[in-house]
Scaffold this active site. Structure first.
Site, PDB file in Angstrom:
ATOM      1  N   GLY A  25      39.098  64.645 -55.059  1.00  0.00           N
ATOM      2  CA  GLY A  25      38.277  63.306 -54.239  1.00  0.00           C
ATOM      3  C   GLY A  25      37.453  63.650 -55.193  1.00  0.00           C
TER       4      GLY A  25
ATOM      5  N   ASP B 136      33.488  63.326 -52.236  1.00  0.00           N
ATOM      6  CA  ASP B 136      34.213  61.936 -51.827  1.00  0.00           C
ATOM      7  C   ASP B 136      34.039  61.177 -50.962  1.00  0.00           C
ATOM      8  OD1 ASP B 136      36.060  62.839 -50.754  1.00  0.00           O
ATOM      9  OD2 ASP B 136      37.789  62.578 -51.772  1.00  0.00           O
TER      10      ASP B 136
ATOM     11  N   ASP C  46      34.507  61.700 -42.943  1.00  0.00           N
ATOM     12  CA  ASP C  46      35.511  61.351 -42.123  1.00  0.00           C
ATOM     13  C   ASP C  46      35.007  62.180 -40.854  1.00  0.00           C
ATOM     14  OD1 ASP C  46      37.044  59.959 -40.900  1.00  0.00           O
ATOM     15  OD2 ASP C  46      38.560  61.323 -42.166  1.00  0.00           O
TER      16      ASP C  46
ATOM     17  N   GLY D   2      34.138  65.482 -41.156  1.00  0.00           N
ATOM     18  CA  GLY D   2      32.355  65.879 -41.576  1.00  0.00           C
ATOM     19  C   GLY D   2      33.313  67.457 -41.097  1.00  0.00           C
ATOM     20  N   ASN D   3      34.456  67.721 -40.965  1.00  0.00           N
ATOM     21  CA  ASN D   3      34.984  69.298 -40.769  1.00  0.00           C
ATOM     22  C   ASN D   3      35.025  69.349 -41.909  1.00  0.00           C
ATOM     23  OD1 ASN D   3      35.895  69.075 -38.466  1.00  0.00           O
ATOM     24  ND2 ASN D   3      37.737  68.277 -39.017  1.00  0.00           N
TER      25      ASN D   3
ATOM     26  N   LEU E 264      32.821  69.012 -44.604  1.00  0.00           N
ATOM     27  CA  LEU E 264      31.474  68.737 -45.218  1.00  0.00           C
ATOM     28  C   LEU E 264      31.233  70.629 -44.607  1.00  0.00           C
ATOM     29  CD1 LEU E 264      30.026  68.227 -47.756  1.00  0.00           C
ATOM     30  CD2 LEU E 264      29.547  66.369 -46.251  1.00  0.00           C
TER      31      LEU E 264
ATOM     32  N   LYS F 234      32.184  56.967 -43.305  1.00  0.00           N
ATOM     33  CA  LYS F 234      32.582  56.139 -42.363  1.00  0.00           C
ATOM     34  C   LYS F 234      31.851  56.255 -41.021  1.00  0.00           C
ATOM     35  CE  LYS F 234      37.728  57.120 -44.041  1.00  0.00           C
ATOM     36  NZ  LYS F 234      38.601  57.006 -43.231  1.00  0.00           N
TER      37      LYS F 234
ATOM     38  N   ASP G  43      42.634  58.767 -53.103  1.00  0.00           N
ATOM     39  CA  ASP G  43      44.345  59.366 -53.333  1.00  0.00           C
ATOM     40  C   ASP G  43      44.096  59.005 -51.444  1.00  0.00           C
ATOM     41  OD1 ASP G  43      43.208  62.232 -51.739  1.00  0.00           O
ATOM     42  OD2 ASP G  43      45.717  62.460 -52.112  1.00  0.00           O
TER      43      ASP G  43
ATOM     44  N   ARG H 170      44.022  57.543 -57.216  1.00  0.00           N
ATOM     45  CA  ARG H 170      42.878  57.859 -57.402  1.00  0.00           C
ATOM     46  C   ARG H 170      42.026  57.480 -58.734  1.00  0.00           C
ATOM     47  NH1 ARG H 170      42.064  63.144 -54.747  1.00  0.00           N
ATOM     48  NH2 ARG H 170      43.854  64.019 -54.033  1.00  0.00           N
TER      49      ARG H 170
HETATM   50  P1  IMP Z   1      37.031  64.957 -43.614  1.00  0.00           P
HETATM   51  O1  IMP Z   1      37.864  65.044 -42.282  1.00  0.00           O
HETATM   52  O2  IMP Z   1      35.367  64.714 -43.645  1.00  0.00           O
HETATM   53  O3  IMP Z   1      36.327  66.909 -42.934  1.00  0.00           O
HETATM   54  O4  IMP Z   1      37.259  64.675 -44.385  1.00  0.00           O
HETATM   55  C1  IMP Z   1      38.274  65.753 -44.974  1.00  0.00           C
HETATM   56  C2  IMP Z   1      38.931  64.690 -46.611  1.00  0.00           C
HETATM   57  O5  IMP Z   1      39.793  63.961 -47.003  1.00  0.00           O
HETATM   58  C3  IMP Z   1      37.643  64.296 -47.520  1.00  0.00           C
HETATM   59  O6  IMP Z   1      37.265  65.021 -48.241  1.00  0.00           O
HETATM   60  C4  IMP Z   1      39.062  63.578 -48.771  1.00  0.00           C
HETATM   61  O7  IMP Z   1      39.870  64.167 -48.828  1.00  0.00           O
HETATM   62  C5  IMP Z   1      39.901  62.632 -47.068  1.00  0.00           C
HETATM   63  N1  IMP Z   1      39.705  60.747 -46.884  1.00  0.00           N
HETATM   64  C6  IMP Z   1      39.131  61.233 -45.614  1.00  0.00           C
HETATM   65  N2  IMP Z   1      38.953  59.755 -45.700  1.00  0.00           N
HETATM   66  C7  IMP Z   1      39.480  59.291 -46.320  1.00  0.00           C
HETATM   67  C8  IMP Z   1      40.130  57.915 -47.031  1.00  0.00           C
HETATM   68  O8  IMP Z   1      39.505  56.716 -45.927  1.00  0.00           O
HETATM   69  N3  IMP Z   1      40.792  58.165 -47.408  1.00  0.00           N
HETATM   70  C9  IMP Z   1      40.662  58.900 -48.749  1.00  0.00           C
HETATM   71  N4  IMP Z   1      41.044  60.016 -48.282  1.00  0.00           N
HETATM   72  C10 IMP Z   1      40.326  60.878 -47.273  1.00  0.00           C
HETATM   73 MG    MG Z   2      38.190  65.542 -50.529  1.00  0.00          MG
END
Ligand code: IMP
Ligand code: MG
Length: 200
Positions: free
Chosen positions: A63, A119, A122, A124-125, A127, A150, A178, A184
């Site tokens: 991403g 990218d 969301d 945060g898991n 990162l 977000k 994506d 993308r």
């Molecule tokens: P996390 O929930 O912060 O761990 O996010 C995990 C991954 O989900 C991110 O790095 C993105 O690749 C994907 N992701 C989360 N939200 C979105 C979105 O709104 N559009 C596209 N990909 C997303």
């Molecule tokens: Mg990602």
């Protein structure tokens, strides 16, 4: 009815392809000039903060590809670049989401000042898991930078040092992001139509 030649012409027209993906969006949030203007600002800040440090950038694939390529070309420092691929799998609930890495080894970052580029923040898991994994390799410091964050309540506090744009809690695509591996290559970022998200 579309014949083979029409299909070929459609496929060879970049405007046609971008246009068909664009129509899957509810609205565009950030166009290319807006993204690039913000990258100029982040790059200036990062360049200043890291000018006397041993910078290693860790890009989170896939991403962050466009973001990393455009940002790094704006940072005139002697940096190193490495990549990690993280995939998250849902358990029974969002909070039990597990992050899995494709790489068998941790990047060589001992004594380095690491900047993780992702990218979007969301839950945060991702990162948090990447940070934890990199900490095992004894870097001098770790900071994080996301293009999008977000606005939402998170189960755990996730510190991010550089944020491109804060956005509402909506599903966005384009500029590397994506939905099921599509969109993308859109040069801008937009909100995907909800009805497409609901389709299985
Ligand atoms: P996390 O929930 O912060 O761990 O996010 C995990 C991954 O989900 C991110 O790095 C993105 O690749 C994907 N992701 C989360 N939200 C979105 C979105 O709104 N559009 C596209 N990909 C997303
Ligand atoms: Mg990602």
């Amino acid at each position: 009815m579309t014949n083979a030649l029409d299909q070929l012409l459609l496929c060879s027209s970049a405007d046609g392809l971008i246009g068909s993906m664009r129509s899957d969006l509810e609205r565009v949030l950030f166009d290319e000039p807006a993204i690039h203007r913000r990258l100029d600002e982040i790059a200036a800040q990062v360049s200043e903060d890291y000018c006397h440090r041993q910078l290693t950038v860790i890009a989170v694939l896939h991403g962050s590809l466009m973001f990393v390529a455009d940002l790094l070309r704006r940072i005139p420092l002697p940096l190193k670049l490495d990549c990690v691929s993280a995939t998250s799998y849902y358990g029974q609930s969002q909070s039990s989401r597990e992050v899995v890495f494709k790489e068998a080894t941790v990047p060589d970052i001992a004594g380095r000042d690491v900047l993780i580029l992702d990218d979007i923040l969301d839950s945060g898991n991702t990162l948090l898991a990447i940070r934890k994994m990199l900490e095992t390799a004894n870097p001098r410091s770790i900071q994080t930078c996301v293009l999008l964050s977000k606005k939402k309540a998170r189960a755990r506090v996730v510190d991010v040092d550089y944020v491109g744009f804060e956005i509402e809690d909506e599903f966005v695509v384009g500029y590397g992001l994506d939905f099921r591996e599509r969109y993308r290559n859109l040069p801008f970022i937009g909100v995907l139509r909800k009805k497409l998200l609901e389709q299985t």
